[in-house]
Design an enzyme around this catalytic site. Sequence first.
Site, PDB file in Angstrom:
ATOM      1  N   HIS A 176      33.815  35.975  47.374  1.00 17.38           N
ATOM      2  CA  HIS A 176      34.362  37.074  46.577  1.00 17.38           C
ATOM      3  C   HIS A 176      34.744  36.586  45.178  1.00 17.38           C
ATOM      4  O   HIS A 176      34.353  37.184  44.170  1.00 17.38           O
ATOM      5  CB  HIS A 176      35.591  37.636  47.312  1.00 17.38           C
ATOM      6  CG  HIS A 176      36.377  38.668  46.567  1.00 17.38           C
ATOM      7  ND1 HIS A 176      36.403  39.995  46.934  1.00 17.38           N
ATOM      8  CD2 HIS A 176      37.192  38.580  45.480  1.00 17.38           C
ATOM      9  CE1 HIS A 176      37.176  40.675  46.109  1.00 17.38           C
ATOM     10  NE2 HIS A 176      37.682  39.833  45.214  1.00 17.38           N
ATOM     11  N   GLU A 177      35.495  35.482  45.127  1.00 16.47           N
ATOM     12  CA  GLU A 177      35.967  34.993  43.819  1.00 16.47           C
ATOM     13  C   GLU A 177      34.807  34.543  42.942  1.00 16.47           C
ATOM     14  O   GLU A 177      34.756  34.845  41.748  1.00 16.47           O
ATOM     15  CB  GLU A 177      36.972  33.852  44.007  1.00 16.47           C
ATOM     16  CG  GLU A 177      38.263  34.269  44.699  1.00 16.47           C
ATOM     17  CD  GLU A 177      38.952  35.457  44.043  1.00 16.47           C
ATOM     18  OE1 GLU A 177      38.836  35.621  42.814  1.00 16.47           O
ATOM     19  OE2 GLU A 177      39.580  36.249  44.760  1.00 16.47           O
ATOM     20  N   HIS A 180      32.975  37.287  41.304  1.00 17.72           N
ATOM     21  CA  HIS A 180      33.585  37.796  40.070  1.00 17.72           C
ATOM     22  C   HIS A 180      32.954  37.105  38.849  1.00 17.72           C
ATOM     23  O   HIS A 180      32.780  37.714  37.793  1.00 17.72           O
ATOM     24  CB  HIS A 180      35.092  37.554  40.064  1.00 17.72           C
ATOM     25  CG  HIS A 180      35.872  38.594  40.806  1.00 17.72           C
ATOM     26  ND1 HIS A 180      35.767  39.939  40.529  1.00 17.72           N
ATOM     27  CD2 HIS A 180      36.787  38.485  41.809  1.00 17.72           C
ATOM     28  CE1 HIS A 180      36.580  40.615  41.345  1.00 17.72           C
ATOM     29  NE2 HIS A 180      37.197  39.762  42.129  1.00 17.72           N
ATOM     30  N   TYR A 191      37.981  45.449  34.130  1.00 22.33           N
ATOM     31  CA  TYR A 191      38.800  45.275  35.330  1.00 22.33           C
ATOM     32  C   TYR A 191      39.930  46.296  35.377  1.00 22.33           C
ATOM     33  O   TYR A 191      41.121  45.960  35.366  1.00 22.33           O
ATOM     34  CB  TYR A 191      39.341  43.846  35.345  1.00 22.33           C
ATOM     35  CG  TYR A 191      39.748  43.362  36.709  1.00 22.33           C
ATOM     36  CD1 TYR A 191      38.847  43.348  37.763  1.00 22.33           C
ATOM     37  CD2 TYR A 191      41.034  42.901  36.947  1.00 22.33           C
ATOM     38  CE1 TYR A 191      39.214  42.899  39.014  1.00 22.33           C
ATOM     39  CE2 TYR A 191      41.420  42.451  38.199  1.00 22.33           C
ATOM     40  CZ  TYR A 191      40.498  42.455  39.228  1.00 22.33           C
ATOM     41  OH  TYR A 191      40.876  42.008  40.467  1.00 22.33           O
ATOM     42  N   GLU A 200      35.599  44.866  41.997  1.00 24.40           N
ATOM     43  CA  GLU A 200      36.176  44.368  43.248  1.00 24.40           C
ATOM     44  C   GLU A 200      35.231  44.578  44.427  1.00 24.40           C
ATOM     45  O   GLU A 200      35.072  43.717  45.286  1.00 24.40           O
ATOM     46  CB  GLU A 200      37.506  45.076  43.518  1.00 24.40           C
ATOM     47  CG  GLU A 200      38.695  44.403  42.879  1.00 24.40           C
ATOM     48  CD  GLU A 200      38.847  42.957  43.321  1.00 24.40           C
ATOM     49  OE1 GLU A 200      38.720  42.680  44.518  1.00 24.40           O
ATOM     50  OE2 GLU A 200      39.054  42.092  42.457  1.00 24.40           O
ATOM     51  N   ASP A 278      48.132  48.025  40.149  1.00 20.39           N
ATOM     52  CA  ASP A 278      46.948  47.245  40.519  1.00 20.39           C
ATOM     53  C   ASP A 278      45.771  47.560  39.570  1.00 20.39           C
ATOM     54  O   ASP A 278      44.641  47.782  40.013  1.00 20.39           O
ATOM     55  CB  ASP A 278      46.585  47.541  41.985  1.00 20.39           C
ATOM     56  CG  ASP A 278      45.403  46.728  42.495  1.00 20.39           C
ATOM     57  OD1 ASP A 278      45.260  45.564  42.109  1.00 20.39           O
ATOM     58  OD2 ASP A 278      44.612  47.284  43.288  1.00 20.39           O
ATOM     59  N   HIS A 283      41.880  47.252  43.802  1.00 20.06           N
ATOM     60  CA  HIS A 283      41.727  46.771  45.187  1.00 20.06           C
ATOM     61  C   HIS A 283      41.906  47.887  46.206  1.00 20.06           C
ATOM     62  O   HIS A 283      41.821  47.647  47.408  1.00 20.06           O
ATOM     63  CB  HIS A 283      42.753  45.674  45.498  1.00 20.06           C
ATOM     64  CG  HIS A 283      42.577  44.433  44.694  1.00 20.06           C
ATOM     65  ND1 HIS A 283      43.185  44.238  43.482  1.00 20.06           N
ATOM     66  CD2 HIS A 283      41.840  43.324  44.927  1.00 20.06           C
ATOM     67  CE1 HIS A 283      42.851  43.055  43.008  1.00 20.06           C
ATOM     68  NE2 HIS A 283      42.031  42.483  43.858  1.00 20.06           N
TER      69      HIS A 283
END
Lengths: 371, 103
Positions: A176-177, A180, A191, A200, A278, A283
């Site tokens: 996931h990271e 990005h 974002y 996301e 957020d 998310h």
Amino acid sequence: MSNPTQNRPLRSILPPHILRAIALKSQDVAQRNRAIHILSLDHTHRSARMIRSQHRLHFPHEHTLVTAKTQVQRTIYDAHGTMDDWQDSIVRAEGNNPVSDPVVNEAYDGLGWTHAFYLKVYRRNSIDNEGLPLQAVVHYGTHYDNAFWDGTRMIFGDGDQDIFNRFTIAIDVIGHELTHGVTEYEANLVYSGQSGALNESISDVFGSMIKQYSLNQRVDQADWLIGTGLFTAKVHGTERHGAALRDMANPGQAYNDPLLGKDPQPYHMDHYDPTLEDNGGVHINSGIPNRAFYLTASTLGGYSWERAGRIWYETVCDPRLRPTAQFNDFAKLTLENAEKLYRYDSPEWRAVREAWDRVGVPVPVPAMGGR
Amino acid sequence: MHMQVKTEGGVAGPIPGLSKPIVLDSDTLPPQEAEEMRQLVTAAHFFELPAQQPQPQRGADYRSYTISIDNGERHHNVQFTDLVADPNLRNLLAFALKHRSSA
């Protein structure tokens, strides 16, 4: 802390093969770490990119002669519980044997699986498609309950060990990271709001596929959960499964716990959350495109990365995907890429169209005769 | 001195039961920790910091923090992210995060 002045002579004088020799063989730990650090910044890579760029400028009709190496180059740093003091603390570099700290090995292996997935499945050479070395920092902060992409590298906290375990425990979170980073190099989705929720979701989609790839799982064998194992055993899941961060098949059903509350993700546009928290619910509302991907993949069957993943990957790399894209923009492009890769009204095209319909993001389609 | 730390973001997303801010007060902390808090606030030049620290141009899943401090004479809020470079502000944050369970 690293000393740039100290690094400069090595960086400017020594060719990469010498740096590699120092990194592998030097008895001087500080010198060895400096060499590894410079290699991780990848002078070679930057030079190669510059040479390719110059070559294209002077010989625009020739194929490029310089190709970036496709071998993964990983470096794991240990922050030892601090939030900034890690640059000189390399604990495992590419080719090194596993160490006694499982956190280091999990990070190293997760970077490896992610690199292999992008290279072997989509012929993408690392995050930037030009062989960018992969760096991760572990043991970041004290009781730090998070993992993030800082624009250059991945950062992992150890969790508080009360609610959260270590963040390297879940390979899909590592994927996931790093994804990005891929998104940043391709679409650079803003974002915030829907573009942030797409950002996301893309990370969840590819993170989940990287986990499935590492386990050789077909669509119907996968759990479609993000972050299994991240919560400690005290956190309650649902009747379907133990607690996880997100449930791509059933957004809103990842956890339901007396202390933490209930997973707030919507599964349909009817329940879109217009929150300002957020970054505008990046998310939270990602549950909607997450489910669209799950529905596409489960309709098509087989390995998720073969057809559904291919359509999503082509969309992420599609120059028409604008940084401020909304859900309907992304949905429209997935359908256009399904048509380009397969054909109009193919099973793949229909799976994509029906998936977006079912999450409340219908894509208007002209009749075949009007095309 | 009263300090409140609100945290947002992170890969886990907003978890309803964990959204409560950390609240610390020098009157209720053990004397040594109350003194440490005062020293960290002074070292960070907290009341002179801009209310909004630079926002990152890259990255994702980092956390955003809002620290609010009232020392009886002044009240100030500072917003920043995990990517903040100021080491004194990081130290103040780390002190607060250590006290999360006691909030």
